[in-house]
Design an enzyme around this catalytic site. Structure first.
Site, PDB file in Angstrom:
ATOM      1  N   ASP A  86       0.980  -1.504   0.217  1.00 46.17           N
ATOM      2  CA  ASP A  86      -0.070   0.223  -0.002  1.00 46.17           C
ATOM      3  C   ASP A  86       0.728   1.648   0.007  1.00 46.17           C
ATOM      4  O   ASP A  86       0.574   2.173  -0.781  1.00 46.17           O
ATOM      5  CB  ASP A  86      -0.417   0.153   1.052  1.00 46.17           C
ATOM      6  CG  ASP A  86      -2.165  -1.167   1.020  1.00 46.17           C
ATOM      7  OD1 ASP A  86      -2.078  -1.284   0.205  1.00 46.17           O
ATOM      8  OD2 ASP A  86      -1.933  -1.126   2.063  1.00 46.17           O
TER       9      ASP A  86
HETATM   10  P1  TAP Z   1       0.725  -3.973   3.245  1.00 40.38           P
HETATM   11  O1  TAP Z   1       0.329  -2.818   1.540  1.00 40.38           O
HETATM   12  O2  TAP Z   1       0.010  -4.841   4.411  1.00 40.38           O
HETATM   13  O3  TAP Z   1       1.361  -5.069   1.810  1.00 40.38           O
HETATM   14  C1  TAP Z   1       1.920  -5.449   2.770  1.00 40.38           C
HETATM   15  C2  TAP Z   1       2.801  -7.181   1.732  1.00 40.38           C
HETATM   16  O4  TAP Z   1       3.535  -7.907   2.121  1.00 40.38           O
HETATM   17  C3  TAP Z   1       1.224  -7.781   0.889  1.00 40.38           C
HETATM   18  O5  TAP Z   1       0.934  -7.371  -0.215  1.00 40.38           O
HETATM   19  C4  TAP Z   1       2.022  -9.033   0.864  1.00 40.38           C
HETATM   20  O6  TAP Z   1       1.581  -9.761   0.205  1.00 40.38           O
HETATM   21  C5  TAP Z   1       3.753  -9.422   1.504  1.00 40.38           C
HETATM   22  N1  TAP Z   1       3.883 -10.242   2.634  1.00 40.38           N
HETATM   23  C6  TAP Z   1       3.400 -10.389   3.588  1.00 40.38           C
HETATM   24  N2  TAP Z   1       3.817 -11.604   4.481  1.00 40.38           N
HETATM   25  C7  TAP Z   1       5.627 -11.968   3.149  1.00 40.38           C
HETATM   26  C8  TAP Z   1       6.544 -12.457   3.397  1.00 40.38           C
HETATM   27  N3  TAP Z   1       6.591 -13.440   4.473  1.00 40.38           N
HETATM   28  N4  TAP Z   1       7.204 -12.506   2.549  1.00 40.38           N
HETATM   29  C9  TAP Z   1       6.780 -11.820   1.295  1.00 40.38           C
HETATM   30  N5  TAP Z   1       6.465 -10.538   1.133  1.00 40.38           N
HETATM   31  C10 TAP Z   1       4.895 -10.915   2.598  1.00 40.38           C
HETATM   32  O7  TAP Z   1       2.063  -3.072   4.039  1.00 40.38           O
HETATM   33  P2  TAP Z   1       2.798  -1.787   4.334  1.00 40.38           P
HETATM   34  O8  TAP Z   1       3.287  -1.481   2.709  1.00 40.38           O
HETATM   35  O9  TAP Z   1       3.879  -2.741   4.966  1.00 40.38           O
HETATM   36  O10 TAP Z   1       1.524  -0.516   4.157  1.00 40.38           O
HETATM   37  C11 TAP Z   1       1.033  -0.828   5.648  1.00 40.38           C
HETATM   38  C12 TAP Z   1      -0.950  -1.182   5.455  1.00 40.38           C
HETATM   39  O11 TAP Z   1      -1.215  -0.722   6.954  1.00 40.38           O
HETATM   40  C13 TAP Z   1      -0.837   0.423   5.305  1.00 40.38           C
HETATM   41  O12 TAP Z   1      -2.352   0.473   4.609  1.00 40.38           O
HETATM   42  C14 TAP Z   1      -1.184   0.825   6.281  1.00 40.38           C
HETATM   43  O13 TAP Z   1      -2.876   2.570   5.747  1.00 40.38           O
HETATM   44  C15 TAP Z   1      -2.062  -0.067   7.146  1.00 40.38           C
HETATM   45  N6  TAP Z   1      -1.603   0.993   8.480  1.00 40.38           N
HETATM   46  C16 TAP Z   1      -1.332   1.068   9.253  1.00 40.38           C
HETATM   47  C17 TAP Z   1      -0.039   1.547  10.202  1.00 40.38           C
HETATM   48  C18 TAP Z   1       1.070   2.493  10.860  1.00 40.38           C
HETATM   49  S1  TAP Z   1       0.992   2.816  11.979  1.00 40.38           S
HETATM   50  N7  TAP Z   1       1.971   1.666  10.083  1.00 40.38           N
HETATM   51  C19 TAP Z   1      -1.244   2.297  11.178  1.00 40.38           C
HETATM   52  C20 TAP Z   1      -2.878   2.001   9.743  1.00 40.38           C
HETATM   53  C21 TAP Z   1      -2.678   1.283   9.328  1.00 40.38           C
HETATM   54  P3  TAP Z   1       1.971 -11.594  -0.257  1.00 40.38           P
HETATM   55  O14 TAP Z   1       0.288 -11.670   0.462  1.00 40.38           O
HETATM   56  O15 TAP Z   1       1.850 -11.574  -2.357  1.00 40.38           O
HETATM   57  O16 TAP Z   1       3.289 -12.123   0.425  1.00 40.38           O
END
Ligand code: TAP
Length: 450
Positions: free
Chosen positions: A377
């Site tokens: 994301d």
């Molecule tokens: P994400 O968009 O959640 O993407 C993580 C990616 O990691 C997934 O597409 C997944 O694809 C891959 N993955 C999972 N396990 C894996 C593994 N063992 N090896 C390789 N790849 C793996 O992560 P991001 O880019 O860090 O974004 C964070 C999200 O969380 C955002 O939407 C953000 O708004 C939300 N969020 C974060 C926070 C805070 S404070 N950090 C707070 C609220 C919301 P595969 O399944 O294809 O591997």
């Protein structure tokens, strides 16, 4: 100095320790010291509380502490970094519940007679019980969602916003009905999607702080008032900052049921040709080893794979070959504030190599390879280009401006927002499919062979 003066002085030292702890926690290099100062402050507060003249129930308090302190210590040590948000939710909920229970006990114990309290104390008791109950119930639902005991998808029902608003209004009217507070805690968190849980937990954390502060007024305890206020203020600030980093208002997080509709047009057709290119570790190793500048973009998948030490090893190897390696940190990468900083600090990545989003974004156009490891994301160009995307407006890391992009993930599955990412179809992008740790280890072996 009388006993009361000594206790007041000890509490003052505690307050100073808590303020200093927060100050030191604001930088990864001084955070361990901040933690220690906070723990010392807590120890002094406990000692001062035990020294109170009117305390009698030493035995029962000590028994409870002896049973639960080791459980807390073990849980904090054993918890996986990826499960930290659940842990925070649980601890926060327990704190809110404790504040509510103290309020209940006080209702029975305070002068002039049990159950008959003066207005000022009564208001504090009500606030503490009310906010503490919301925080307790809401935090438990947040924990359930993150632990996948409750569905992480937003749970919505017809007229949900109206019901939540009506419930909120009802709370103000029937403030004495604490059961309503518990129900509100549940219904308030239930419609919010899993990705927004860290924001919710941070808000509930602020609630718990306020509940504790209200209890402090009841007990005439300055430490509780000040530390509750500190938690309330820092939780509120953190909530606002997280919302800002996602370009979403707090109202949108709380009432928007983000992630409910997964479908969204994949935009930016100009940047994609609809084809996914998959590369081998050997190909990627060549790209990295002969690059001048590589920017590593860590995301949630890096934390899941626990690949931080391997990434550090790969970076060291590349640096030995004269490649300039830095790390681009998105403020909401991962699942909790500072998630990536903590992970990389664990692998002793030198702090100056970590670059914040605003500092690193202008540098992507001069970067040879953007190495995206388990992030999705936070590098989705739709946030910039596609007005129809649910994450449109969220600031992202502009990895698509690098000469080449390598994405390490296991499949084409979406990230937490549940939406497609046109970056993966960009002609500049190659995918290295597999678990991030396994892929990085393959890259290390291939670079060594060059
Ligand atoms: P994400 O968009 O959640 O993407 C993580 C990616 O990691 C997934 O597409 C997944 O694809 C891959 N993955 C999972 N396990 C894996 C593994 N063992 N090896 C390789 N790849 C793996 O992560 P991001 O880019 O860090 O974004 C964070 C999200 O969380 C955002 O939407 C953000 O708004 C939300 N969020 C974060 C926070 C805070 S404070 N950090 C707070 C609220 C919301 P595969 O399944 O294809 O591997």
């Amino acid at each position: 100095m009388s006993r009361a003066d000594a206790i007041a002085l000890a509490y003052l030292v505690t307050i100073i320790a808590f303020v200093l702890a927060l100050r030191f926690l604001s930088s990864p290099t001084t955070a361990p010291l901040g933690n220690r100062i906070g723990a010392l402050g807590m120890l002094i507060a406990l000692a001062a509380t035990f020294a109170q003249a009117h305390l009698h129930n030493y035995l029962s308090i000590l028994i409870v502490m002896a049973v639960f302190a080791p459980i807390g210590a073990y849980a904090a040590r054993a918890v996986k970094m990826t499960a930290m948000p659940q842990m925070v939710a649980l601890f926060n909920g327990v704190g809110g519940g404790a504040a509510a229970l103290v309020a209940l006990a006080d209702f029975h114990n305070v002068a002039p007679a049990p159950g008959r309290v003066h207005a000022d104390v009564g208001i504090s008791i009500m606030l503490s019980a009310l906010i503490g109950s919301v925080s307790f119930a809401g935090s438990l639902v947040a924990f359930g969602k993150l632990q996948e005991l409750v569905s992480g998808r937003p749970i919505v029902y017809p007229g949900q916003k109206v019901v939540n608003l009506a419930l909120m209004a009802a709370q103000a009217l029937v403030i004495a009905l604490i059961c309503g507070a518990l129900l509100f805690g549940v219904l308030f968190v239930l419609p919010i999607g899993g990705a927004d849980m860290p924001v919710v937990i941070s808000l509930l954390n602020a609630f718990t702080g306020l509940a504790a502060a209200a209890t402090g007024f009841v007990l005439h305890n300055n430490v509780l008032i000040v530390s509750g206020m500190l938690v309330g203020a820092s939780g509120t600030l953190l909530t606002i900052l997280m919302g800002r980093a996602m370009n979403r208002s707090i109202a949108n997080v709380l009432f928007g049921a983000f992630g409910q509709i997964v479908a969204g047009p994949v935009g930016a057709a100009a940047d994609t040709d609809g084809a996914v290119r998959s590369a081998s570790a050997e190909d990627v190793a060549v790209m990295l080893a002969y690059a001048k500048r590589v920017v590593v973009v860590p995301g949630y998948g890096l934390a899941v794979a626990q690949a931080q030490h391997d990434v550090r090893q790969l970076a060291d190897l590349l640096e030995e070959r004269g490649v300039d390696v830095t790390y681009a940190i998105h403020p909401v990468a991962g699942r909790m504030p500072g998630h990536m900083n903590v992970l990389l600090a664990e692998a002793n990545v030198p702090y100056p190599q970590l670059k914040e989003m605003d500092d690193v974004n202008p540098e992507f156009s001069r970067t040879d390879v953007a190495l995206v490891i388990g992030a999705n994301d936070v590098v989705n160009p739709d946030a910039r280009n596609n007005t129809g995307s649910p994450i449109y407006g969220m600031p992202i890391l502009n990895v698509d401006q690098a000469q080449q992009v390598v994405v390490l993930k296991r499949s084409m599955n979406p990230g937490f927002a549940g939406i497609d990412n046109p970056l993966f179809l960009n002609p500049k992008t190659v995918m290295l499919f597999g678990d991030a740790k396994v892929s990085v280890d393959k890259l290390i072996a291939s670079v060594k062979n060059l």
